[in-house]
Design a protein around this motif. Structure first.
Motif, PDB file in Angstrom:
ATOM      1  N   SER A 151       0.849  -1.290  -0.060  1.00  0.00           N
ATOM      2  CA  SER A 151       0.090   0.231   0.069  1.00  0.00           C
ATOM      3  C   SER A 151       0.868   1.281   0.230  1.00  0.00           C
ATOM      4  N   ASN A 152       0.595   2.132  -0.718  1.00  0.00           N
ATOM      5  CA  ASN A 152       1.234   3.331  -0.786  1.00  0.00           C
ATOM      6  C   ASN A 152       0.920   4.354   0.297  1.00  0.00           C
ATOM      7  N   ALA A 153      -0.265   3.992   1.322  1.00  0.00           N
ATOM      8  CA  ALA A 153      -0.295   4.574   2.427  1.00  0.00           C
ATOM      9  C   ALA A 153       0.779   4.429   3.458  1.00  0.00           C
ATOM     10  N   SER A 154       1.709   3.363   3.376  1.00  0.00           N
ATOM     11  CA  SER A 154       2.859   3.232   3.933  1.00  0.00           C
ATOM     12  C   SER A 154       4.157   3.801   3.488  1.00  0.00           C
ATOM     13  N   SER A 155       4.676   4.471   4.117  1.00  0.00           N
ATOM     14  CA  SER A 155       5.901   4.659   3.542  1.00  0.00           C
ATOM     15  C   SER A 155       7.095   3.910   3.608  1.00  0.00           C
ATOM     16  N   ASP A 156       8.187   4.037   2.660  1.00  0.00           N
ATOM     17  CA  ASP A 156       9.307   3.464   2.852  1.00  0.00           C
ATOM     18  C   ASP A 156      10.370   4.166   3.659  1.00  0.00           C
ATOM     19  N   ALA A 157      10.696   3.509   5.037  1.00  0.00           N
ATOM     20  CA  ALA A 157      11.253   4.080   6.002  1.00  0.00           C
ATOM     21  C   ALA A 157      11.846   2.605   6.912  1.00  0.00           C
ATOM     22  N   LEU A 158      13.164   3.135   7.178  1.00  0.00           N
ATOM     23  CA  LEU A 158      13.835   2.305   8.450  1.00  0.00           C
ATOM     24  C   LEU A 158      13.561   2.714   9.836  1.00  0.00           C
ATOM     25  N   ILE A 159      13.083   2.074  10.771  1.00  0.00           N
ATOM     26  CA  ILE A 159      12.800   2.431  11.950  1.00  0.00           C
ATOM     27  C   ILE A 159      13.644   1.872  13.076  1.00  0.00           C
ATOM     28  N   HIS A 160      13.990   2.469  14.014  1.00  0.00           N
ATOM     29  CA  HIS A 160      14.807   1.978  14.696  1.00  0.00           C
ATOM     30  C   HIS A 160      14.009   2.109  16.227  1.00  0.00           C
ATOM     31  N   VAL A 161      13.877   0.901  17.028  1.00  0.00           N
ATOM     32  CA  VAL A 161      12.967   0.965  17.971  1.00  0.00           C
ATOM     33  C   VAL A 161      13.799   0.469  19.346  1.00  0.00           C
ATOM     34  N   THR A 162      13.915   1.237  20.458  1.00  0.00           N
ATOM     35  CA  THR A 162      14.477   0.820  21.512  1.00  0.00           C
ATOM     36  C   THR A 162      13.273   0.365  22.568  1.00  0.00           C
ATOM     37  N   PHE A 163      13.865  -0.536  23.620  1.00  0.00           N
ATOM     38  CA  PHE A 163      12.955  -1.156  24.485  1.00  0.00           C
ATOM     39  C   PHE A 163      13.428  -0.753  26.009  1.00  0.00           C
ATOM     40  N   ASP A 164      12.523  -0.629  27.088  1.00  0.00           N
ATOM     41  CA  ASP A 164      12.981  -0.641  28.120  1.00  0.00           C
ATOM     42  C   ASP A 164      14.117  -1.871  28.536  1.00  0.00           C
ATOM     43  N   ALA A 165      14.495  -1.964  29.934  1.00  0.00           N
ATOM     44  CA  ALA A 165      15.525  -2.953  30.217  1.00  0.00           C
ATOM     45  C   ALA A 165      14.833  -4.623  30.213  1.00  0.00           C
ATOM     46  N   GLY A 166      13.516  -4.694  30.735  1.00  0.00           N
ATOM     47  CA  GLY A 166      12.632  -5.791  30.583  1.00  0.00           C
ATOM     48  C   GLY A 166      12.296  -6.199  29.373  1.00  0.00           C
ATOM     49  N   VAL A 167      12.347  -5.374  28.336  1.00  0.00           N
ATOM     50  CA  VAL A 167      11.495  -5.455  26.891  1.00  0.00           C
ATOM     51  C   VAL A 167      10.103  -5.852  27.272  1.00  0.00           C
ATOM     52  N   SER A 218       8.163  -2.658  27.073  1.00  0.00           N
ATOM     53  CA  SER A 218       7.594  -1.648  26.447  1.00  0.00           C
ATOM     54  C   SER A 218       8.432  -0.864  25.580  1.00  0.00           C
ATOM     55  N   ILE A 219       7.953  -0.298  24.517  1.00  0.00           N
ATOM     56  CA  ILE A 219       8.950   0.609  23.680  1.00  0.00           C
ATOM     57  C   ILE A 219       9.284   1.811  24.323  1.00  0.00           C
ATOM     58  N   ALA A 220      10.501   1.954  24.258  1.00  0.00           N
ATOM     59  CA  ALA A 220      11.297   3.535  25.174  1.00  0.00           C
ATOM     60  C   ALA A 220      11.415   4.585  23.830  1.00  0.00           C
ATOM     61  N   GLY A 221      11.759   4.176  22.657  1.00  0.00           N
ATOM     62  CA  GLY A 221      12.078   5.309  21.710  1.00  0.00           C
ATOM     63  C   GLY A 221      11.741   4.843  20.457  1.00  0.00           C
ATOM     64  N   GLU A 222      11.432   5.530  19.446  1.00  0.00           N
ATOM     65  CA  GLU A 222      11.345   5.344  18.121  1.00  0.00           C
ATOM     66  C   GLU A 222      12.011   6.230  17.123  1.00  0.00           C
ATOM     67  N   GLU A 223      12.838   5.911  16.122  1.00  0.00           N
ATOM     68  CA  GLU A 223      13.472   6.869  15.231  1.00  0.00           C
ATOM     69  C   GLU A 223      13.010   6.550  13.935  1.00  0.00           C
ATOM     70  N   TYR A 224      12.587   7.540  13.166  1.00  0.00           N
ATOM     71  CA  TYR A 224      12.372   7.027  11.780  1.00  0.00           C
ATOM     72  C   TYR A 224      13.330   7.784  10.700  1.00  0.00           C
ATOM     73  N   ILE A 225      13.822   6.876   9.738  1.00  0.00           N
ATOM     74  CA  ILE A 225      14.651   7.287   8.642  1.00  0.00           C
ATOM     75  C   ILE A 225      13.853   7.041   7.463  1.00  0.00           C
ATOM     76  N   ALA A 245      12.164   9.433  18.623  1.00  0.00           N
ATOM     77  CA  ALA A 245      13.241  10.133  18.015  1.00  0.00           C
ATOM     78  C   ALA A 245      12.814  10.474  16.686  1.00  0.00           C
ATOM     79  N   VAL A 246      13.147  11.580  15.952  1.00  0.00           N
ATOM     80  CA  VAL A 246      12.924  11.899  14.719  1.00  0.00           C
ATOM     81  C   VAL A 246      13.952  12.453  13.990  1.00  0.00           C
ATOM     82  N   ASN A 247      14.077  12.532  12.853  1.00  0.00           N
ATOM     83  CA  ASN A 247      15.533  13.006  12.004  1.00  0.00           C
ATOM     84  C   ASN A 247      15.058  14.492  11.204  1.00  0.00           C
ATOM     85  N   ALA A 248      16.452  14.836  10.813  1.00  0.00           N
ATOM     86  CA  ALA A 248      16.150  16.275  10.216  1.00  0.00           C
ATOM     87  C   ALA A 248      15.070  16.505   9.405  1.00  0.00           C
TER      88      ALA A 248
END
Length: 396
Positions: free
Chosen positions: A313-329, A331-338, A390-393
């Motif tokens: 679907s073109n409704a979804s962009s082409d992107a690489l996403i970096h996801v970090t978790f809390d120590a116990g995995v 919940s999601i602690a951070g998201e970065e979209y490239i 997290a987001v990029n420039a």
């Protein structure tokens, strides 16, 4: 044989605050760079893998059944040369799966989906060396159409993507690598893609995309069980990877449908239960997640690379996403979209190397490479945190 060594324009994004001090001028500025390397023209650029202990990456192009061998710079992992070789009886053989062998170091497994064969290949040590076929495994009836191929322990596995001509059903194939006559066909749903082992229990899990379910296989008994994806979470289970340490278990992605994705992905641990995670940033709510890779580092903690694609679907962009978790995995602690340089490229697979990350573009015959400085190899440092994401420039 085709040789290509050029690459497209590089975009560099600098991030992080800079203060005027003598020490700061001596330190590298945190940065990241996306580079697109153009491969030989093809309409379907599919799977790729690095050959362990070499500077070679192997890439399959299904539409012309060619194997592209890519030479990496041993220090920077930049592409320095590539050569393309036909695999199979003709351009319609359907080269698809690529997986490095552990039982046979330096060798790789390939699948010819439309010839209904698996190949064990010696790729050679240089990009220009013609690959040598060492072994051919014919998929036995009623199996049909090996798609992705994997080696788990002493067995080679393949999801058979094509409907059986004899039974109209779908199967997963498994055979002893040294004795392919010792094989099993597991009946499954439509249609098997990725096959991974849960590291604690040894149970095998298989994503089945069109029926949106995950099959569990107990190889000791031959018993199978289906784990349907709840429609309220998402659909189309595709990518899957095995993780160890704090991330232990199998992780999988949901690729959505023609209306887009749901930004959801899941985990199955030793207890056999499915747990789901949801991207929270507005940029990820419609993400169709096709593939993933473990991004955990000692300093950075538990993390994943997720690949959002426009494949369905073109409704979804082409992107690489970096996801970090809390120590116990838990919940999601951070998201970065490239954002990928070329949108609507139907990005397909993601593989983390030593210090860079590679992404294949199905429809634009390219490999994109993410590199980043001021980090240790394989460790990602987000530019900034905005509301836990997290987001990029570029605003991605």
């Amino acid at each position: 044989m085709l040789s290509r060594t050029f690459k497209s324009v590089v975009i560099a994004l600098a991030f992080g605050a800079i203060t005027a001090s003598a020490q700061d001028f001596d330190d590298p500025i945190p940065s990241r760079r996306l580079t697109e390397y153009q491969m030989p023209p093809a309409t379907q650029t599919h799977e790729f893998a690095r050959v362990p202990d070499t500077n070679l990456v192997l890439l399959s192009q299904m539409s012309n059944s060619n194997l592209v061998k890519i030479q990496l710079d041993p220090t920077t992992e930049e592409f320095v040369a590539l050569h393309s070789f036909p695999m199979g009886k003709d351009s319609g053989s359907g080269l698809h799966g690529v997986w490095p062998s552990t039982v046979y170091p330096g060798k790789v497994w390939l699948s010819l989906q439309l010839e209904n064969k698996l190949l064990l290949v010696d790729p050679g040590k240089e990009s220009w060396t013609t690959p040598t076929i060492l072994q051919t495994i014919d998929i036995p009836a009623p199996g049909n159409g090996p798609h992705c191929v994997f080696e788990i322990g002493n067995r080679v596995w393949a999801g058979l993507k094509e409907e059986s001509k004899q039974t109209g059903k779908y199967y997963v194939f498994s055979a002893d690598v040294s004795n392919p006559t010792d094989y099993t066909l597991y009946e499954c749903l439509d249609s098997p893609v990725f096959i991974k082992e849960e590291p604690t229990t040894g149970l095998i899990y298989v994503t089945q995309d069109r029926d949106s379910s995950i099959m569990r296989i107990d190889v000791s008994t031959g018993e199978t069980e289906q784990l349907p994806i709840p429609p309220s979470v998402g659909n189309t289970a595709v990518g899957m990877t095995t993780a160890y340490g704090p991330m232990s278990g199998v992780w999988f992605t949901l690729a959505g449908n023609a209306t887009g994705g749901t930004g959801a992905f899941g985990h199955i641990g030793s207890d056999g239960e499915m747990r789901f995670f949801q991207l929270r940033n507005p940029l990820g709510v419609n993400a169709a997640l096709l593939h993933l890779a473990d991004a955990t580092t000692e300093d950075g903690g538990p993390a994943l690379w997720l690949l959002s694609t426009s494949l369905l679907s073109n409704a979804s962009s082409d992107a690489l996403i970096h996801v970090t978790f809390d120590a116990g995995v838990t919940s999601i602690a951070g998201e970065e979209y490239i954002s990928m340089l070329t949108q609507n490229s139907k990005v397909h697979r993601v593989v983390a190397l030593n210090s860079t990350v590679l992404v294949s573009e199905l429809s634009t015959f390219a490999l994109a490479q993410l590199s980043y400085s001021n980090t240790v190899a394989g460790q990602w440092q987000p530019r900034e945190s905005v509301g836990g994401s997290a987001v990029n420039a570029e605003g991605w």
